[in-house]
Design a protein around this motif. Structure first.
Motif, PDB file in Angstrom:
ATOM      1  N   VAL A  70       0.822  -1.218   0.000  1.00 32.21           N
ATOM      2  CA  VAL A  70       0.000   0.000   0.000  1.00 32.21           C
ATOM      3  C   VAL A  70       0.857   1.271   0.000  1.00 32.21           C
ATOM      4  O   VAL A  70       0.729   2.124  -0.879  1.00 32.21           O
ATOM      5  N   PHE A  71       1.731   1.379   0.975  1.00 32.68           N
ATOM      6  CA  PHE A  71       2.492   2.612   1.156  1.00 32.68           C
ATOM      7  C   PHE A  71       3.489   2.850   0.022  1.00 32.68           C
ATOM      8  O   PHE A  71       3.599   3.962  -0.501  1.00 32.68           O
ATOM      9  N   LEU A  72       4.214   1.808  -0.354  1.00 35.08           N
ATOM     10  CA  LEU A  72       5.232   1.963  -1.397  1.00 35.08           C
ATOM     11  C   LEU A  72       4.634   2.332  -2.756  1.00 35.08           C
ATOM     12  O   LEU A  72       5.158   3.232  -3.428  1.00 35.08           O
ATOM     13  N   PRO A  73       3.536   1.689  -3.197  1.00 38.41           N
ATOM     14  CA  PRO A  73       2.934   2.132  -4.463  1.00 38.41           C
ATOM     15  C   PRO A  73       2.551   3.610  -4.448  1.00 38.41           C
ATOM     16  O   PRO A  73       2.755   4.316  -5.440  1.00 38.41           O
ATOM     17  N   TYR A  74       2.022   4.067  -3.300  1.00 43.57           N
ATOM     18  CA  TYR A  74       1.680   5.489  -3.212  1.00 43.57           C
ATOM     19  C   TYR A  74       2.935   6.357  -3.308  1.00 43.57           C
ATOM     20  O   TYR A  74       2.962   7.359  -4.030  1.00 43.57           O
ATOM     21  N   LEU A 106      -0.909   6.332 -14.228  1.00 43.01           N
ATOM     22  CA  LEU A 106      -0.062   5.782 -13.160  1.00 43.01           C
ATOM     23  C   LEU A 106      -0.824   5.756 -11.833  1.00 43.01           C
ATOM     24  O   LEU A 106      -0.747   4.773 -11.086  1.00 43.01           O
ATOM     25  N   ALA A 107      -1.564   6.815 -11.547  1.00 44.08           N
ATOM     26  CA  ALA A 107      -2.351   6.865 -10.306  1.00 44.08           C
ATOM     27  C   ALA A 107      -3.371   5.735 -10.270  1.00 44.08           C
ATOM     28  O   ALA A 107      -3.590   5.104  -9.229  1.00 44.08           O
ATOM     29  N   SER A 108      -3.983   5.468 -11.414  1.00 45.00           N
ATOM     30  CA  SER A 108      -4.968   4.389 -11.490  1.00 45.00           C
ATOM     31  C   SER A 108      -4.323   3.031 -11.224  1.00 45.00           C
ATOM     32  O   SER A 108      -4.867   2.205 -10.481  1.00 45.00           O
ATOM     33  N   ARG A 109      -3.156   2.800 -11.813  1.00 45.55           N
ATOM     34  CA  ARG A 109      -2.462   1.522 -11.613  1.00 45.55           C
ATOM     35  C   ARG A 109      -2.011   1.358 -10.161  1.00 45.55           C
ATOM     36  O   ARG A 109      -2.156   0.280  -9.572  1.00 45.55           O
ATOM     37  N   LYS A 110      -1.470   2.416  -9.593  1.00 44.46           N
ATOM     38  CA  LYS A 110      -1.010   2.342  -8.207  1.00 44.46           C
ATOM     39  C   LYS A 110      -2.189   2.186  -7.241  1.00 44.46           C
ATOM     40  O   LYS A 110      -2.069   1.551  -6.192  1.00 44.46           O
ATOM     41  N   ARG A 111      -3.321   2.753  -7.615  1.00 40.35           N
ATOM     42  CA  ARG A 111      -4.525   2.591  -6.785  1.00 40.35           C
ATOM     43  C   ARG A 111      -4.949   1.122  -6.763  1.00 40.35           C
ATOM     44  O   ARG A 111      -5.321   0.590  -5.713  1.00 40.35           O
ATOM     45  N   ASN A 112      -4.880   0.471  -7.900  1.00 41.14           N
ATOM     46  CA  ASN A 112      -5.204  -0.958  -7.958  1.00 41.14           C
ATOM     47  C   ASN A 112      -4.209  -1.779  -7.139  1.00 41.14           C
ATOM     48  O   ASN A 112      -4.585  -2.739  -6.460  1.00 41.14           O
ATOM     49  N   ASP A 113      -2.943  -1.391  -7.206  1.00 40.11           N
ATOM     50  CA  ASP A 113      -1.922  -2.083  -6.404  1.00 40.11           C
ATOM     51  C   ASP A 113      -2.221  -1.938  -4.910  1.00 40.11           C
ATOM     52  O   ASP A 113      -2.142  -2.905  -4.149  1.00 40.11           O
ATOM     53  N   ALA A 114      -2.565  -0.727  -4.504  1.00 41.64           N
ATOM     54  CA  ALA A 114      -2.815  -0.450  -3.085  1.00 41.64           C
ATOM     55  C   ALA A 114      -4.049  -1.174  -2.562  1.00 41.64           C
ATOM     56  O   ALA A 114      -4.164  -1.428  -1.357  1.00 41.64           O
ATOM     57  N   ALA A 115      -4.963  -1.508  -3.459  1.00 40.11           N
ATOM     58  CA  ALA A 115      -6.201  -2.183  -3.057  1.00 40.11           C
ATOM     59  C   ALA A 115      -6.095  -3.703  -3.146  1.00 40.11           C
ATOM     60  O   ALA A 115      -7.050  -4.416  -2.825  1.00 40.11           O
ATOM     61  N   GLY A 126      -6.266  -0.340   8.094  1.00 43.64           N
ATOM     62  CA  GLY A 126      -7.423  -0.327   7.201  1.00 43.64           C
ATOM     63  C   GLY A 126      -7.800   1.095   6.812  1.00 43.64           C
ATOM     64  O   GLY A 126      -8.092   1.385   5.645  1.00 43.64           O
ATOM     65  N   GLN A 127      -7.782   2.000   7.803  1.00 43.41           N
ATOM     66  CA  GLN A 127      -8.063   3.416   7.519  1.00 43.41           C
ATOM     67  C   GLN A 127      -7.016   3.992   6.570  1.00 43.41           C
ATOM     68  O   GLN A 127      -7.342   4.726   5.626  1.00 43.41           O
ATOM     69  N   ALA A 128      -5.758   3.661   6.854  1.00 42.70           N
ATOM     70  CA  ALA A 128      -4.671   4.177   6.021  1.00 42.70           C
ATOM     71  C   ALA A 128      -4.801   3.686   4.585  1.00 42.70           C
ATOM     72  O   ALA A 128      -4.598   4.448   3.634  1.00 42.70           O
ATOM     73  N   GLN A 129      -5.145   2.419   4.423  1.00 43.24           N
ATOM     74  CA  GLN A 129      -5.317   1.870   3.077  1.00 43.24           C
ATOM     75  C   GLN A 129      -6.442   2.588   2.332  1.00 43.24           C
ATOM     76  O   GLN A 129      -6.285   2.969   1.162  1.00 43.24           O
ATOM     77  N   SER A 181      -2.074   7.600  10.172  1.00 42.90           N
ATOM     78  CA  SER A 181      -2.602   6.330  10.679  1.00 42.90           C
ATOM     79  C   SER A 181      -1.532   5.240  10.680  1.00 42.90           C
ATOM     80  O   SER A 181      -1.464   4.420  11.602  1.00 42.90           O
ATOM     81  N   TYR A 182      -0.704   5.231   9.650  1.00 41.83           N
ATOM     82  CA  TYR A 182       0.362   4.226   9.556  1.00 41.83           C
ATOM     83  C   TYR A 182       1.345   4.372  10.713  1.00 41.83           C
ATOM     84  O   TYR A 182       1.726   3.390  11.362  1.00 41.83           O
ATOM     85  N   TYR A 183       1.738   5.596  11.001  1.00 47.73           N
ATOM     86  CA  TYR A 183       2.696   5.814  12.086  1.00 47.73           C
ATOM     87  C   TYR A 183       2.055   5.576  13.458  1.00 47.73           C
ATOM     88  O   TYR A 183       2.733   5.154  14.395  1.00 47.73           O
ATOM     89  N   ALA A 184       0.763   5.814  13.566  1.00 44.18           N
ATOM     90  CA  ALA A 184       0.049   5.486  14.806  1.00 44.18           C
ATOM     91  C   ALA A 184       0.009   3.970  14.998  1.00 44.18           C
ATOM     92  O   ALA A 184       0.131   3.466  16.122  1.00 44.18           O
ATOM     93  N   ALA A 185      -0.146   3.230  13.899  1.00 45.28           N
ATOM     94  CA  ALA A 185      -0.141   1.765  13.966  1.00 45.28           C
ATOM     95  C   ALA A 185       1.233   1.249  14.398  1.00 45.28           C
ATOM     96  O   ALA A 185       1.331   0.282  15.159  1.00 45.28           O
ATOM     97  N   MET A 186       2.292   1.897  13.926  1.00 49.18           N
ATOM     98  CA  MET A 186       3.645   1.511  14.354  1.00 49.18           C
ATOM     99  C   MET A 186       3.794   1.684  15.864  1.00 49.18           C
ATOM    100  O   MET A 186       4.414   0.854  16.543  1.00 49.18           O
ATOM    101  N   MET A 187       3.235   2.759  16.384  1.00 48.97           N
ATOM    102  CA  MET A 187       3.339   3.009  17.818  1.00 48.97           C
ATOM    103  C   MET A 187       2.569   1.951  18.605  1.00 48.97           C
ATOM    104  O   MET A 187       3.024   1.492  19.657  1.00 48.97           O
TER     105      MET A 187
END
Length: 306
Positions: A70-74, A106-115, A126-129, A181-187
């Protein structure tokens, strides 16, 4: 005499058969009871295991999966977007518009990757995704709009016009919320590993430098994600890059010489003077952070070409 012996033999025979039957019954009853106990113990173990997974939804593997799927494709899309904007700033209009024209796809392709991977079992991930997916959807619209705007504007004027577009502002807002949200999940993961780390932490409106210095690195990073989310500005650097610059600023005593009294004021100064760069954390990690616990994510342990 012979008749009496026959009766005795029959008595013993019947008794023997009865004993064998009882022994067999006892054996099978014991086997059934043992099997039921084993099954009950297994079911209990499974339930406890499932309960443990439910109570600790922020495992390191979940953070790693989110990073790669999710994060890397974005981030890959964001890097290309910023390259196009930099081209505009440098006056390379034709090349920049050509790049922007391809960014919608590219945004469309990366959106599909993230999903492509379900992160919904971990609420914050889940919120971050969901926010990343929405961000890329809005960037798709913003890319098309930027190409349209390029027909009547160029350079800094075009950059300013793009920045005013609702699709762009929504894309940035969603991306920064996802990062937060991602960094909150890390915590929360950190709290499950080390009881000294809080599972949640929100900065006071004015955080004193002494408070900041006492915090674990993983909490500082989350607070910097909060700071970036408040500003609604798309930055190439990560929250940990900002963390390292704040810590370096304090370590060098600059807060005293410049009479800066709060962490927010330091952040404002660093961002406004463009003093934070992508890769600052990796560069300063050895000098500033010894034995700090972090999840095994690539952007904490190796430099990534942006």
């Amino acid at each position: 005499m012979e008749k009496r012996l026959t009766r005795t033999a029959m008595f013993f025979s019947v008794g023997f058969v009865f004993m064998v039957a009882c022994a067999a019954a006892a054996f099978f009853f014991g086997l059934k009871l043992g099997t039921e106990k084993a099954e009950a113990a297994y079911e209990k173990e499974q339930l406890e295991s499932e309960a443990a997974q439910v109570s600790t939804p922020y495992q390191q593997q979940d953070l790693v999966s989110f990073y790669h799927t999710v994060f890397l494709p974005y981030r890959e899309f964001q890097s290309e977007w910023q390259k196009a904007i930099n081209k505009l700033a440098q006056g390379q209009q034709s090349e920049a518009v050509s790049m922007l024209d391809g960014l919608s796809d590219l945004a469309s392709r990366k959106r599909n990757d993230a999903a492509s991977f379900d992160m919904q079992k971990s609420p914050l991930l889940g919120q971050a995704q969901a926010n990343i997916i929405n961000s890329l959807k809005q960037f798709e619209k913003a890319s098309d709009k930027a190409v349209s705007l390029s027909k009547s504007a160029e350079g800094q004027q075009l950059i300013a016009a793009i920045g005013k577009e609702e699709s762009y502002k929504s894309a940035v807002s969603n991306a920064l919320a996802a990062q937060q949200s991602y960094y909150a999940a890390m915590m929360k993961w950190g709290a499950s590993v080390d009881p000294e780390i809080p599972s949640d932490y929100t900065s006071t409106s004015i955080m004193e430098i002494s408070q900041w210095k006492a915090l674990p690195l993983i909490v500082k990073n989350k607070l910097m994600a909060d700071q970036l989310n408040k500003r609604k500005q798309l930055m190439s650097f990560y929250p940990q890059d900002l963390t390292s610059r704040v810590d370096e600023f304090i370590k060098n005593g600059q807060q005293s010489s410049m009479k800066v009294r709060s962490v927010s004021a330091i952040v404002d100064l660093l961002i406004n003077t463009k003093a934070v760069r992508y890769g600052d954390f990796i560069e300063n990690k050895a000098a500033l952070y010894d034995n700090e616990m972090l999840p095994q994510l690539p952007f904490y342990y190796q430099e990534i070409v942006n």
